[in-house]
Design a protein around this motif. Structure first.
Motif, PDB file in Angstrom:
ATOM      1  N   PHE A   1       0.853  -1.190   0.000  1.00 29.65           N
ATOM      2  CA  PHE A   1       0.000   0.000   0.000  1.00 29.65           C
ATOM      3  C   PHE A   1       0.889   1.240   0.000  1.00 29.65           C
ATOM      4  CE2 PHE A   1      -4.017  -1.849   2.249  1.00 29.65           C
ATOM      5  CZ  PHE A   1      -3.987  -2.940   1.402  1.00 29.65           C
ATOM      6  N   THR A   2       0.489   2.237  -0.780  1.00 30.42           N
ATOM      7  CA  THR A   2       1.178   3.511  -0.781  1.00 30.42           C
ATOM      8  C   THR A   2       0.154   4.636  -0.702  1.00 30.42           C
ATOM      9  OG1 THR A   2       2.948   2.608  -2.169  1.00 30.42           O
ATOM     10  CG2 THR A   2       2.809   5.005  -1.975  1.00 30.42           C
ATOM     11  N   ILE A   3       0.286   5.446   0.330  1.00 29.38           N
ATOM     12  CA  ILE A   3      -0.604   6.594   0.486  1.00 29.38           C
ATOM     13  C   ILE A   3       0.124   7.853   0.025  1.00 29.38           C
ATOM     14  CG2 ILE A   3       0.048   7.010   2.900  1.00 29.38           C
ATOM     15  CD1 ILE A   3      -2.897   7.819   3.415  1.00 29.38           C
ATOM     16  N   SER A   4      -0.605   8.723  -0.654  1.00 29.52           N
ATOM     17  CA  SER A   4      -0.017   9.967  -1.128  1.00 29.52           C
ATOM     18  C   SER A   4      -1.112  11.022  -1.196  1.00 29.52           C
ATOM     19  CB  SER A   4       0.643   9.785  -2.497  1.00 29.52           C
ATOM     20  OG  SER A   4      -0.328   9.378  -3.455  1.00 29.52           O
ATOM     21  N   GLN A   5      -0.673  12.257  -1.371  1.00 32.13           N
ATOM     22  CA  GLN A   5      -1.647  13.335  -1.458  1.00 32.13           C
ATOM     23  C   GLN A   5      -1.188  14.367  -2.474  1.00 32.13           C
ATOM     24  OE1 GLN A   5      -2.374  16.605   1.511  1.00 32.13           O
ATOM     25  NE2 GLN A   5      -4.214  15.426   1.933  1.00 32.13           N
ATOM     26  N   PHE A   6      -2.115  14.862  -3.278  1.00 29.47           N
ATOM     27  CA  PHE A   6      -1.836  15.948  -4.212  1.00 29.47           C
ATOM     28  C   PHE A   6      -2.978  16.941  -4.092  1.00 29.47           C
ATOM     29  CE2 PHE A   6       0.108  18.125  -7.570  1.00 29.47           C
ATOM     30  CZ  PHE A   6      -0.872  18.568  -8.442  1.00 29.47           C
ATOM     31  N   VAL A   7      -2.652  18.113  -3.627  1.00 33.11           N
ATOM     32  CA  VAL A   7      -3.632  19.189  -3.388  1.00 33.11           C
ATOM     33  C   VAL A   7      -4.674  18.643  -2.413  1.00 33.11           C
ATOM     34  CG1 VAL A   7      -5.082  20.953  -4.454  1.00 33.11           C
ATOM     35  CG2 VAL A   7      -3.158  20.021  -5.712  1.00 33.11           C
ATOM     36  N   ALA A   8      -5.917  18.538  -2.818  1.00 26.55           N
ATOM     37  CA  ALA A   8      -6.970  18.132  -1.893  1.00 26.55           C
ATOM     38  C   ALA A   8      -7.394  16.681  -2.076  1.00 26.55           C
ATOM     39  CB  ALA A   8      -8.176  19.054  -2.057  1.00 26.55           C
ATOM     40  N   THR A   9      -6.614  15.905  -2.802  1.00 26.88           N
ATOM     41  CA  THR A   9      -6.975  14.517  -3.038  1.00 26.88           C
ATOM     42  C   THR A   9      -5.918  13.592  -2.438  1.00 26.88           C
ATOM     43  OG1 THR A   9      -8.131  15.104  -5.079  1.00 26.88           O
ATOM     44  CG2 THR A   9      -7.535  12.800  -4.781  1.00 26.88           C
TER      45      THR A   9
END
Length: 129
Positions: A68-76
């Motif tokens: 599993f890899t969690i990431s974030q870009f702006v509001a997502t």
């Protein structure tokens, strides 16, 4: 209030991959950590991945390590899942909460669902053998 909307769930065969998305809106300034959790029938809801975007810190439950890899870009916020297994079948939820600086830097307490105040409606992942 924070609104969270998940998408990306699907029915796939074992060994496949998926990317789940969570779009956040509303008073997002009131939260500082995002998590992905899952709830399988007959089991408790588990947090599988957490991100503290301000410092790009991530934490994973043992069940999420390596695949599993969690990431974030702006509001997502995203959850990439590789090498899916039948035991990954569950409803996957996005959650948002506010944690102390010591907690986000140590990871302490972040893998408990009670840490999160806001939850989405979930997106279903079904993995067939």
């Amino acid at each position: 209030q924070v609104q969270l909307v998940e998408s990306g769930g699907d029915s796939v065969q074992a060994g496949g991959s998926l990317r789940l998305s969570c779009a956040a809106s509303g008073s997002t300034f009131s939260t500082n950590v995002m998590a992905w959790c899952r709830h399988a029938p007959g089991k408790e809801r588990d947090v599988v991945a957490v991100i503290y975007p301000a410092e790009a810190r991530t934490y994973y439950a043992d069940s999420g390590q390596g695949r599993f890899t969690i990431s974030q870009f702006v509001a997502t916020t995203y959850l990439q899942i590789e090498n899916l297994k039948p035991e990954d079948t569950a409803m996957y939820y996005c959650a948002a909460g506010a944690a102390s600086l010591s907690a986000v830097r140590s990871g302490r307490g972040l893998l408990f669902p009670q840490q999160y105040r806001y939850w989405g409606q979930g997106t279903q992942v079904t993995v067939s053998p």
